[in-house]
Design a protein around this motif. Structure first.
Motif, PDB file in Angstrom:
ATOM      1  N   HIS A   1       0.753  -0.950  -0.033  1.00 34.87           N
ATOM      2  CA  HIS A   1       0.399   0.232   0.180  1.00 34.87           C
ATOM      3  C   HIS A   1       0.613   1.135  -0.137  1.00 34.87           C
ATOM      4  N   LEU A   2       2.362   0.900  -0.135  1.00 33.83           N
ATOM      5  CA  LEU A   2       3.019   2.130  -0.093  1.00 33.83           C
ATOM      6  C   LEU A   2       3.066   3.028  -1.458  1.00 33.83           C
ATOM      7  N   PRO A   3       2.987   4.686  -1.882  1.00 28.49           N
ATOM      8  CA  PRO A   3       3.284   4.651  -3.134  1.00 28.49           C
ATOM      9  C   PRO A   3       4.836   4.709  -3.118  1.00 28.49           C
ATOM     10  N   ILE A   4       4.958   4.374  -4.632  1.00 27.59           N
ATOM     11  CA  ILE A   4       6.095   3.624  -5.668  1.00 27.59           C
ATOM     12  C   ILE A   4       6.394   4.921  -5.539  1.00 27.59           C
ATOM     13  N   GLN A   5       7.662   5.621  -5.211  1.00 31.82           N
ATOM     14  CA  GLN A   5       8.446   6.422  -5.237  1.00 31.82           C
ATOM     15  C   GLN A   5      10.176   6.941  -4.686  1.00 31.82           C
ATOM     16  N   GLU A   6      10.957   7.723  -4.581  1.00 30.88           N
ATOM     17  CA  GLU A   6      12.249   7.209  -4.391  1.00 30.88           C
ATOM     18  C   GLU A   6      11.842   7.226  -2.775  1.00 30.88           C
ATOM     19  N   PRO A   7      12.700   6.874  -2.297  1.00 33.82           N
ATOM     20  CA  PRO A   7      12.902   6.168  -0.842  1.00 33.82           C
ATOM     21  C   PRO A   7      13.641   7.669   0.117  1.00 33.82           C
ATOM     22  N   LEU A   8      12.369   7.953   0.941  1.00 34.76           N
ATOM     23  CA  LEU A   8      12.740   9.401   1.513  1.00 34.76           C
ATOM     24  C   LEU A   8      13.518   9.147   2.488  1.00 34.76           C
ATOM     25  N   PHE A   9      14.185   8.174   3.144  1.00 33.40           N
ATOM     26  CA  PHE A   9      15.514   8.746   3.595  1.00 33.40           C
ATOM     27  C   PHE A   9      16.669   7.846   2.936  1.00 33.40           C
ATOM     28  N   LYS A  10      17.982   8.945   3.301  1.00 39.37           N
ATOM     29  CA  LYS A  10      19.240   7.978   2.632  1.00 39.37           C
ATOM     30  C   LYS A  10      19.941   6.961   4.154  1.00 39.37           C
ATOM     31  N   GLU A  11      20.845   6.452   3.800  1.00 37.01           N
ATOM     32  CA  GLU A  11      21.729   5.872   4.528  1.00 37.01           C
ATOM     33  C   GLU A  11      22.164   6.492   5.444  1.00 37.01           C
ATOM     34  N   GLY A  12      22.077   5.809   7.369  1.00 36.44           N
ATOM     35  CA  GLY A  12      22.525   7.363   7.841  1.00 36.44           C
ATOM     36  C   GLY A  12      21.226   8.335   8.556  1.00 36.44           C
ATOM     37  N   GLU A  13      20.361   8.018   7.731  1.00 40.81           N
ATOM     38  CA  GLU A  13      18.532   8.972   8.349  1.00 40.81           C
ATOM     39  C   GLU A  13      17.563   7.762   9.082  1.00 40.81           C
ATOM     40  N   GLU A  14      18.518   6.604   9.121  1.00 43.54           N
ATOM     41  CA  GLU A  14      17.423   6.034  10.010  1.00 43.54           C
ATOM     42  C   GLU A  14      16.381   5.879  11.197  1.00 43.54           C
ATOM     43  N   THR A  15      17.139   6.831  12.154  1.00 42.70           N
ATOM     44  CA  THR A  15      16.366   7.618  12.561  1.00 42.70           C
ATOM     45  C   THR A  15      16.302   9.130  12.989  1.00 42.70           C
ATOM     46  N   ASN A  16      15.356   9.369  13.911  1.00 43.76           N
ATOM     47  CA  ASN A  16      15.604  10.696  14.390  1.00 43.76           C
ATOM     48  C   ASN A  16      16.345  11.132  16.072  1.00 43.76           C
ATOM     49  N   VAL A  17      16.190   9.723  16.678  1.00 46.75           N
ATOM     50  CA  VAL A  17      16.518  10.013  18.169  1.00 46.75           C
ATOM     51  C   VAL A  17      17.799   9.796  18.026  1.00 46.75           C
ATOM     52  N   THR A  18      18.787  11.027  18.853  1.00 50.91           N
ATOM     53  CA  THR A  18      20.008  10.914  18.980  1.00 50.91           C
ATOM     54  C   THR A  18      20.305  10.374  20.021  1.00 50.91           C
ATOM     55  N   GLU A  19      21.684   9.957  20.624  1.00 51.36           N
ATOM     56  CA  GLU A  19      22.342   8.984  21.983  1.00 51.36           C
ATOM     57  C   GLU A  19      22.524  10.303  22.688  1.00 51.36           C
ATOM     58  N   ARG A  20      21.986  11.313  22.572  1.00 47.40           N
ATOM     59  CA  ARG A  20      21.771  12.376  23.790  1.00 47.40           C
ATOM     60  C   ARG A  20      20.200  11.773  23.899  1.00 47.40           C
ATOM     61  N   LYS A  21      19.845  12.173  22.921  1.00 45.55           N
ATOM     62  CA  LYS A  21      17.964  11.412  23.041  1.00 45.55           C
ATOM     63  C   LYS A  21      17.442  10.724  24.225  1.00 45.55           C
ATOM     64  N   LEU A  22      18.870   9.612  23.906  1.00 43.72           N
ATOM     65  CA  LEU A  22      18.393   8.077  23.839  1.00 43.72           C
ATOM     66  C   LEU A  22      18.153   8.578  25.319  1.00 43.72           C
ATOM     67  N   SER A  23      19.640   9.444  26.002  1.00 44.66           N
ATOM     68  CA  SER A  23      19.831   8.765  27.044  1.00 44.66           C
ATOM     69  C   SER A  23      19.145   9.339  28.044  1.00 44.66           C
ATOM     70  N   GLU A  24      18.599  10.938  27.486  1.00 50.07           N
ATOM     71  CA  GLU A  24      17.263  11.564  28.455  1.00 50.07           C
ATOM     72  C   GLU A  24      16.521  10.439  28.798  1.00 50.07           C
ATOM     73  N   GLU A  25      16.009   9.261  27.834  1.00 48.75           N
ATOM     74  CA  GLU A  25      14.708   8.316  27.832  1.00 48.75           C
ATOM     75  C   GLU A  25      15.061   7.844  28.433  1.00 48.75           C
ATOM     76  N   LEU A  26      16.698   7.213  28.674  1.00 47.86           N
ATOM     77  CA  LEU A  26      16.423   5.624  29.952  1.00 47.86           C
ATOM     78  C   LEU A  26      16.638   6.095  31.140  1.00 47.86           C
ATOM     79  N   ILE A  27      16.979   7.649  31.668  1.00 50.74           N
ATOM     80  CA  ILE A  27      16.589   8.132  32.930  1.00 50.74           C
ATOM     81  C   ILE A  27      15.419   7.940  33.351  1.00 50.74           C
ATOM     82  N   ARG A  28      14.508   8.337  32.268  1.00 54.22           N
ATOM     83  CA  ARG A  28      12.777   8.516  32.430  1.00 54.22           C
ATOM     84  C   ARG A  28      12.759   7.480  32.559  1.00 54.22           C
ATOM     85  N   ARG A  29      13.562   6.407  31.630  1.00 53.78           N
ATOM     86  CA  ARG A  29      12.108   5.435  31.705  1.00 53.78           C
ATOM     87  C   ARG A  29      12.842   4.809  33.725  1.00 53.78           C
TER      88      ARG A  29
END
Ligand code: GDP
Ligand code: MG
Length: 478
Positions: A341-369
Motif C-alpha cells: 500500500h505504499l506509494p512507489i517513489q524515491e526512498p525518503l531516507f538515505k543511509e544513516g537517516e534510519e532514526t531521529n533519535v540521537t544518543e543524547r536524546k536516548l540517554s534522557e529517555e533511559l533516565i526517564r524510563r
C-alpha cells in the motif's frame, strides 16, 4: 523484455528509429522495479508491441478509442489494469497451467505516428530522436497505469519522465513511505518499533504514556523502504504536554501512507470510541489501515477470533494481523502487507537517516524510563529529563568514555523528596540502573551525574515545553 516493432509506414527510415524506441522502453522498465518483481514472482517475461503507423491510421484509432477525430503522436493500449505503477488485477489467470518455457505476457501496444512526432519535434526544437524517446517513455508509463488526469498525477508523471530521460541511475523507485503506529497507550507500539530496528529507540514500560514524541525507525530491504513512526498513545489530554502529544499523534495519523492501528489480543470484542476516532480520520483521508492485534503470545488463538469478527465488521481493513511485538511473530506478514500500500517513489531516507533519535536524546529517555519504573502514582508522569552535559573523552584509550550530567525536572516539591528518597537511596538506585542502560546503549564507560529540580507546572508552560522539545506548534514528521 521482448520488444517487437512493426513498421506500417513508408515515410521514415524505421531501422534507425527502432533503437531509440527500444532504449526508451528499457530505460522506463528498469527504472520502475515493479516488472522485475513480477517476473521473479510469477517466473514470466513481458513483451511490448510497438507500431509505426501512418497519419490516417492513427487518426482512425484515436477516433475509435478516444472519440477524438484527429491525428496524434502516440497512443497506448495497456493490456492490464494498472494504477500508478501498481498492478490491479490478478495475472495468474493469464498464465498457462504448465509451461515448458518462460511464459511471455504482453503489457500492451504503443501506436506511434512518426510524421506527427517529427512535426512536434520541430515545434519544441528537439531532434526527431529526442522527441521519440520522450514520447515512448510517456507511452510506456501509460502502459503501467500512470496518467495525467489530475494535477498531482500529471506532476508525478512529469517527474518520472524527467528522471528516466536524464538517465539518473542512482535513484530507484520503490514502495516507500510512512507507516504510522497508532493506538491506545501501552498496546506495544514502541515495543514493535524497537523490534523492527533491532535496538532500543523508544523506551517501553508497563506504564501508559511512556512515549512523548514521534520516533522514526526506517526499515529497508531490497524491495521497499518503510519509515515506521511511533506515536504517543491516543489519550485524553489534561495538560499542555498532553495536548501537544495528542497533536503530534493526530498529525502523524493524518500524514500516514499506511496506518497501523494496534490493539491488544486481550481486549473485549468491541470497537471502542478511541479506535473509532482513529478509524474515522483514516476513512476521511482514505488512508489504508492494517489492524495489528498485538500480544497474541499471551492469549489462546481462539480468543482472538471474536475480536477479528467485530473489527472486520466495523471497518474495511486492508488486513488484520495478529502479532507479538515482543517475540516478532507476524512481523514478516505485516511488512509484506504494508509494502502493498505504499506509494512507489524515491526512498525518503538515505543511509544513516534510519532514526531521529540521537544518543543524547536516548540517554534522557533511559533516565526517564528508570523514573517511570521506580516511582509510583503521579510522580513518573510529571517528570522530564534534560541532559546538561554530554562529553566524550576526545582521545579514548581502548574503550569509549562518556560523561553525562542530567537533571530530572519534577512537577511538585513533594515529588523531589520522593525522587531523592531516604538518604538519597531512590536517586542513587535510578542513577545506577540508568547508567548501566546508557552504558549498554553507547557501548561505553559512562559517568552519570543526576540532579533533581522542581519546575512547578512545567507541563503547562509553553517555554518549558519548547525547551524540552515537547511543544507541538507545527508538527512536521521526523
Ligand atoms: N506479552 C507481550 N507483552 C508485550 C508485547 N508488546 C509489548 N508488550 C508489553 O506491553 C507494555 C507496553 O509496551 P509499549 O511498547 O511501551 O507500549 P506503547 O505505549 O504502545 O508504546 C510493555 O510492558 C511491553 O513489554 C507482546 O507482544 N507481548
Ligand atoms: Mg510507546
Amino acid at each position: 523484455m521482448q520488444i517487437t516493432i512493426h513498421n506500417k509506414q513508408r515515410k521514415y527510415d524505421s531501422e534507425q528509429l527502432q533503437n531509440q524506441v527500444e532504449e526508451a522502453l528499457q530505460s522506463t522498465f528498469t527504472y520502475l522495479p515493479v516488472l522485475e518483481e513480477l517476473k521473479t514472482e510469477f517466473e514470466i517475461d513481458f513483451s511490448v508491441d510497438v507500431s509505426f503507423v501512418s497519419k490516417n491510421a492513427i487518426r482512425e484509432l484515436n477516433r475509435e478509442h478516444r472519440g477524438i477525430d484527429k491525428a496524434t503522436d502516440i497512443l497506448s493500449f495497456p493490456a492490464f489494469e494498472w494504477n500508478d505503477g501498481r498492478l490491479e488485477e490478478d495475472i495468474s489467470s493469464w498464465l498457462p497451467p504448465v509451461a515448458d518455457e518462460i511464459p511471455l505476457l504482453s503489457l500492451g501496444d504503443l501506436m506511434i505516428c512518426l510524421e506527427v512526432v517529427d512535426k512536434q519535434a520541430g515545434e519544441f526544437e528537439n531532434t526527431l530522436e529526442e522527441e521519440l524517446f520522450f514520447l515512448v517513455v510517456h507511452g510506456a508509463l501509460h502502459l503501467l497505469g500512470y496518467d495525467h488526469e489530475s494535477v498531482q498525477d500529471e506532476q508525478k508523471m512529469k517527474y518520472l519522465q524527467e528522471k528516466i530521460i536524464s538517465g539518473d541511475p542512482a535513484v530507484r523507485l520503490l514502495p516507500s513511505g510512512y507507516a504510522v503506529l497508532a493506538g491506545r497507550p501501552n498496546v506495544g507500539k514502541s515495543t514493535l518499533l524497537n523490534h523492527l530496528s533491532g535496538m532500543t529507540l523508544a523506551i517501553t514500560t508497563p506504564k501508559p504514556q511512556t512515549t512523548r514524541d514521534l520516533i522514526r525507525s526506517v526499515y529497508n530491504d531490497e524491495t521497499c523502504q518503510i519509515a515506521f513512526l511511533d506515536t504517543p498513545g491516543f489519550h485524553t489530554a489534561k495538560t499542555s504536554l498532553g495536548r501537544a502529544m495528542l497533536k503530534s499523534t493526530r498529525a502523524a495519523i493524518r500524514q500516514a501512507d499506511v496506518l497501523l492501528l494496534m490493539i491488544e489480543a486481550t481486549y473485549k470484542p468491541l470497537v471502542a470510541a478511541l479506535e473509532k476516532e482513529i478509524l474515522k480520520m483514516a476513512a476521511e483521508d482514505e488512508t489504508p489501515v492494517i489492524l495489528l492485534i498485538n500480544k497474541s503470545d499471551i492469549v489462546v488463538k481462539e480468543n482472538i477470533l471474536p475480536l477479528i469478527a467485530v473489527y472486520s465488521e466495523a471497518y474495511p481493513f486492508e488486513a488484520i494481523i495478529p502479532i507479538s511485538a515482543a517475540k516478532g511473530d507476524g512481523v514478516e506478514d505485516m511488512l509484506e502487507e504494508i509494502k502493498k500500500h505504499l506509494p512507489i517513489q524515491e526512498p525518503l531516507f538515505k543511509e544513516g537517516e534510519e532514526t531521529n533519535v540521537t544518543e543524547r536524546k536516548l540517554s534522557e529517555e533511559l533516565i526517564r524510563r528508570e523514573v517511570l519504573l521506580q516511582t509510583q502514582q503521579e510522580v513518573p508522569f510529571g517528570v522530564a529529563v534534560t541532559i546538561d552535559e554530554f562529553t566524550e573523552e576526545t582521545e579514548p584509550p581502548e574503550a569509549r568514555r562518556v560523561y553525562i550530567a542530567a537533571s530530572i525536572l519534577c512537577d511538585k516539591p513533594s515529588h523531589k523528596g520522593i525522587l531523592l528518597g531516604r538518604k538519597g537511596q531512590m536517586i542513587k538506585s535510578i542513577g545506577t540502573k540508568a547508567r548501566s542502560a546508557i552504558s549498554d546503549m553507547l557501548e561505553a564507560k559512562v559517568h552519570l551525574e543526576l540532579y533533581v529540580k522542581v519546575r512547578q507546572n512545567w507541563m503547562n508552560r509553553p517555554q518549558d515545553l519548547a525547551a524540552l522539545g515537547l511543544d507541538a506548534k507545527k508538527v512536521e514528521l521526523p
